[in-house]
Motif scaffolding. Structure first.
Motif, PDB file in Angstrom:
ATOM      1  N   ARG A   1       0.827  -1.206   0.000  1.00 18.52           N
ATOM      2  CA  ARG A   1       0.000   0.000   0.000  1.00 18.52           C
ATOM      3  C   ARG A   1       0.867   1.263   0.000  1.00 18.52           C
ATOM      4  O   ARG A   1       0.448   2.304  -0.507  1.00 18.52           O
ATOM      5  N   TYR A   2       2.060   1.153   0.526  1.00 16.57           N
ATOM      6  CA  TYR A   2       2.992   2.289   0.531  1.00 16.57           C
ATOM      7  C   TYR A   2       3.636   2.453  -0.845  1.00 16.57           C
ATOM      8  O   TYR A   2       3.604   3.543  -1.438  1.00 16.57           O
TER       9      TYR A   2
ATOM     10  N   MET B   1      -4.957  -5.981  -0.893  1.00 13.41           N
ATOM     11  CA  MET B   1      -5.176  -6.967   0.163  1.00 13.41           C
ATOM     12  C   MET B   1      -4.465  -8.271  -0.178  1.00 13.41           C
ATOM     13  O   MET B   1      -4.392  -8.666  -1.340  1.00 13.41           O
ATOM     14  N   PRO B   2      -3.952  -8.973   0.822  1.00 19.11           N
ATOM     15  CA  PRO B   2      -3.362 -10.291   0.573  1.00 19.11           C
ATOM     16  C   PRO B   2      -4.444 -11.339   0.317  1.00 19.11           C
ATOM     17  O   PRO B   2      -5.639 -11.054   0.498  1.00 19.11           O
ATOM     18  N   TYR B   3      -4.042 -12.526  -0.061  1.00 24.98           N
ATOM     19  CA  TYR B   3      -4.993 -13.614  -0.275  1.00 24.98           C
ATOM     20  C   TYR B   3      -5.330 -14.238   1.077  1.00 24.98           C
ATOM     21  O   TYR B   3      -4.848 -15.312   1.442  1.00 24.98           O
TER      22      TYR B   3
ATOM     23  N   GLY C   1     -12.799 -11.472  -5.759  1.00 21.84           N
ATOM     24  CA  GLY C   1     -11.941 -11.778  -6.897  1.00 21.84           C
ATOM     25  C   GLY C   1     -10.962 -10.666  -7.250  1.00 21.84           C
ATOM     26  O   GLY C   1     -10.982  -9.572  -6.673  1.00 21.84           O
ATOM     27  N   LEU C   2     -10.112 -10.948  -8.215  1.00 24.80           N
ATOM     28  CA  LEU C   2      -9.125  -9.972  -8.693  1.00 24.80           C
ATOM     29  C   LEU C   2      -9.817  -8.893  -9.512  1.00 24.80           C
ATOM     30  O   LEU C   2     -10.731  -9.166 -10.290  1.00 24.80           O
ATOM     31  N   ARG C   3      -9.344  -7.666  -9.322  1.00 25.54           N
ATOM     32  CA  ARG C   3      -9.897  -6.554 -10.102  1.00 25.54           C
ATOM     33  C   ARG C   3      -8.901  -5.411 -10.107  1.00 25.54           C
ATOM     34  O   ARG C   3      -7.885  -5.465  -9.395  1.00 25.54           O
ATOM     35  N   ILE C   4      -9.182  -4.376 -10.879  1.00 28.86           N
ATOM     36  CA  ILE C   4      -8.304  -3.208 -10.924  1.00 28.86           C
ATOM     37  C   ILE C   4      -8.593  -2.342  -9.697  1.00 28.86           C
ATOM     38  O   ILE C   4      -9.740  -1.951  -9.456  1.00 28.86           O
ATOM     39  N   ILE C   5      -7.554  -2.080  -8.922  1.00 28.70           N
ATOM     40  CA  ILE C   5      -7.701  -1.295  -7.699  1.00 28.70           C
ATOM     41  C   ILE C   5      -6.561  -0.293  -7.593  1.00 28.70           C
ATOM     42  O   ILE C   5      -5.546  -0.407  -8.278  1.00 28.70           O
ATOM     43  N   ASP C   6      -6.725   0.658  -6.703  1.00 27.48           N
ATOM     44  CA  ASP C   6      -5.623   1.532  -6.318  1.00 27.48           C
ATOM     45  C   ASP C   6      -4.703   0.703  -5.424  1.00 27.48           C
ATOM     46  O   ASP C   6      -5.156  -0.009  -4.525  1.00 27.48           O
TER      47      ASP C   6
ATOM     48  N   TYR D   1      -6.463  -7.935  -5.120  1.00 28.15           N
ATOM     49  CA  TYR D   1      -7.640  -8.079  -4.267  1.00 28.15           C
ATOM     50  C   TYR D   1      -7.851  -6.773  -3.507  1.00 28.15           C
ATOM     51  O   TYR D   1      -6.913  -6.207  -2.942  1.00 28.15           O
ATOM     52  N   GLY D   2      -9.090  -6.305  -3.523  1.00 27.95           N
ATOM     53  CA  GLY D   2      -9.422  -5.067  -2.837  1.00 27.95           C
ATOM     54  C   GLY D   2      -9.751  -5.301  -1.379  1.00 27.95           C
ATOM     55  O   GLY D   2      -9.565  -6.405  -0.847  1.00 27.95           O
TER      56      GLY D   2
END
Length: 437
Positions: free
Chosen positions: A292-293, A321-323, A311-316, A303-304
């Motif tokens: 995140r840094y 998030m870890p699995y 599920g996997l997606r486009i995030i900032d 993962y958000g």
């Protein structure tokens, strides 16, 4: 704490058994409880071991007395028979256990809560304080909320019951716990994690991100299994279960099992002390803080805040998030070194040395549709098979990388640390049962 409890119970059982062996020395009374050779029968050993286990378990888990009473009854034993003032197996087992328990009440673990202002069992009394404020996992983390990159950060998240929690650094006092075989908690302390700003620091984060994007169902099943699956097992108890398999496979009698579990439980106990020495000393950040840094404001696939369930997606990158389940995104203590890697490598070393071989040939099956992180997975049963103890230990370590909660260096350093601790603990345990301690 679980490894310590296992150590206490199995040490008490070993000390009780040693009184009915011609050579072995107990850890507390050494040879002073030894009974005449005519009493060295399998029946007497069994009774002494059971009474020792009963007394030690009552100390560690007093709320489960009814369960322990029922087990003693099923064995045809009556806890009230132990008078502590005679030489019966019941007395020997109880005396041995109470001596172990008395010492452990003052071993630095703060089991009784008498070392901390809160009075809570196992509470920290060292004054540890994180250098980062708590991260609210549910939303993207601004850079300003990570003033000390590289250092451990507490997490605020909703637990399985929906309550917002912020766990503190668990067992920050553990490097002060008196070990079994280690001279000091830092005897084998590994080198440091990657430094903030270094190429290695950035690369380890990118590698972890890529690993999670490529996870197979088998790797996901490994991740959940070693994280405790649906039962919440911890590494030390997993390896005790493996030792039960070895006992049945190799046809052990009580004499062999007492020695095996004495060595194994104390190896995991010392592994915990050594691992937490590194964790507290380096106070290193977990991947959730580092990613995140480093990737703050960057659009990435991952993962958000809801975790794998969405599920996997486009995030900032600030929301990575870890699995892991969103209700327990990362265990509350530092990254370096991996506890799973240390516990497992130490355990594998003991089992390898005790059996004289690395051969394991054991398997477990993760049933189709049984996973919690992504309900419905795996699509089919997944069988995890380990040809050797080393294979199982390595898989335990790498599962934490798949899960996104440890960096590669934390795994490799933990494996090395665990092997050293396991070898030392096994040698010390063997000195006791061969009478040269």
């Amino acid at each position: 704490m679980a490894a310590r409890s296992l150590s206490i119970v199995h040490t008490a059982m070993y000390d009780a058994w040693a009184a009915f062996d011609a050579t072995a020395l107990g850890t507390r009374y050494r040879g002073n409880l030894r009974r005449p050779a005519t009493e060295h029968t399998a029946q007497n050993k069994s009774a002494a071991i059971s009474f020792a286990a009963y007394a030690a378990l009552l100390d560690q888990f007093p709320a489960q007395k009814a369960l322990f009473d029922a087990r003693m009854s099923a064995l045809g034993l009556n806890p009230a028979q132990a008078r502590h003032d005679a030489g019966t197996p019941e007395d020997i087992g109880t005396i041995a256990a109470l001596s172990v328990v008395a010492d452990c009440h003052h071993d630095g673990a703060n089991q009784l809560g008498d070392l901390s202002p809160s009075g809570l069992p196992y509470a920290d009394y060292t004054g540890y304080a994180p250098q980062n404020p708590a991260m609210l996992v549910l939303q993207p983390t601004p850079l300003a909320a990570i003033p000390a990159p590289g250092r451990w950060q507490p997490l605020t998240f909703r637990d399985a019951s929906g309550v917002l929690v912020t766990p503190g650094f668990a067992a920050a006092c553990w490097p002060r716990v008196a070990p079994f075989a280690l001279r000091t908690a830092n005897q084998y302390r590994p080198g440091p994690p990657a430094a903030v700003g270094s190429a290695e620091y950035a690369e380890q984060a990118r590698y972890l991100l890529e690993v999670q994007l490529a996870l197979t169902e088998r790797q996901k099943a490994m991740t959940e299994y070693w994280a405790g699956g649906t039962t919440g097992e911890l590494p030390a108890s997993y390896w005790c279960q493996f030792a039960q398999f070895v006992s049945a496979r190799d046809g052990h009698c009580d004499d062999e099992d007492v020695k095996l579990f004495f060595a194994l439980a104390n190896a995991t106990f010392d592994a915990g002390i050594a691992a937490w020495d590194a964790k507290v000393h380096y106070d290193s950040e977990r991947p959730i803080t580092a990613l995140r840094y480093l990737m703050n404001g960057e659009q990435i696939q991952g993962y958000g805040p809801a975790g794998p369930a969405e599920g996997l997606r486009i995030i900032d990158g600030a929301a990575w998030m870890p699995y892991q389940a969103a209700s327990f995104p990362t265990p509350p203590f530092a990254d370096h070194v991996s506890g799973h890697s240390t516990f497992s490598a130490a355990s594998a070393e003991v089992l390898r040395r005790f059996t004289g071989s690395d051969a394991f040939n054991h398997a477990v099956t993760v049933k189709a549709g049984s996973m919690r992180y992504e309900p419905g997975l795996p699509s089919n049963d997944v069988t995890l098979h380990w040809s050797t103890f080393s294979d199982a230990a390595d898989e335990a370590g790498i599962s934490r990388i798949y899960g996104g909660i440890h960096f590669v260096n934390a795994d490799s350093a933990g494996r090395s640390l665990g092997r050293q601790v396991g070898a030392l603990a096994f040698d010390r345990a063997r000195q006791y049962w061969t009478g040269v301690a």
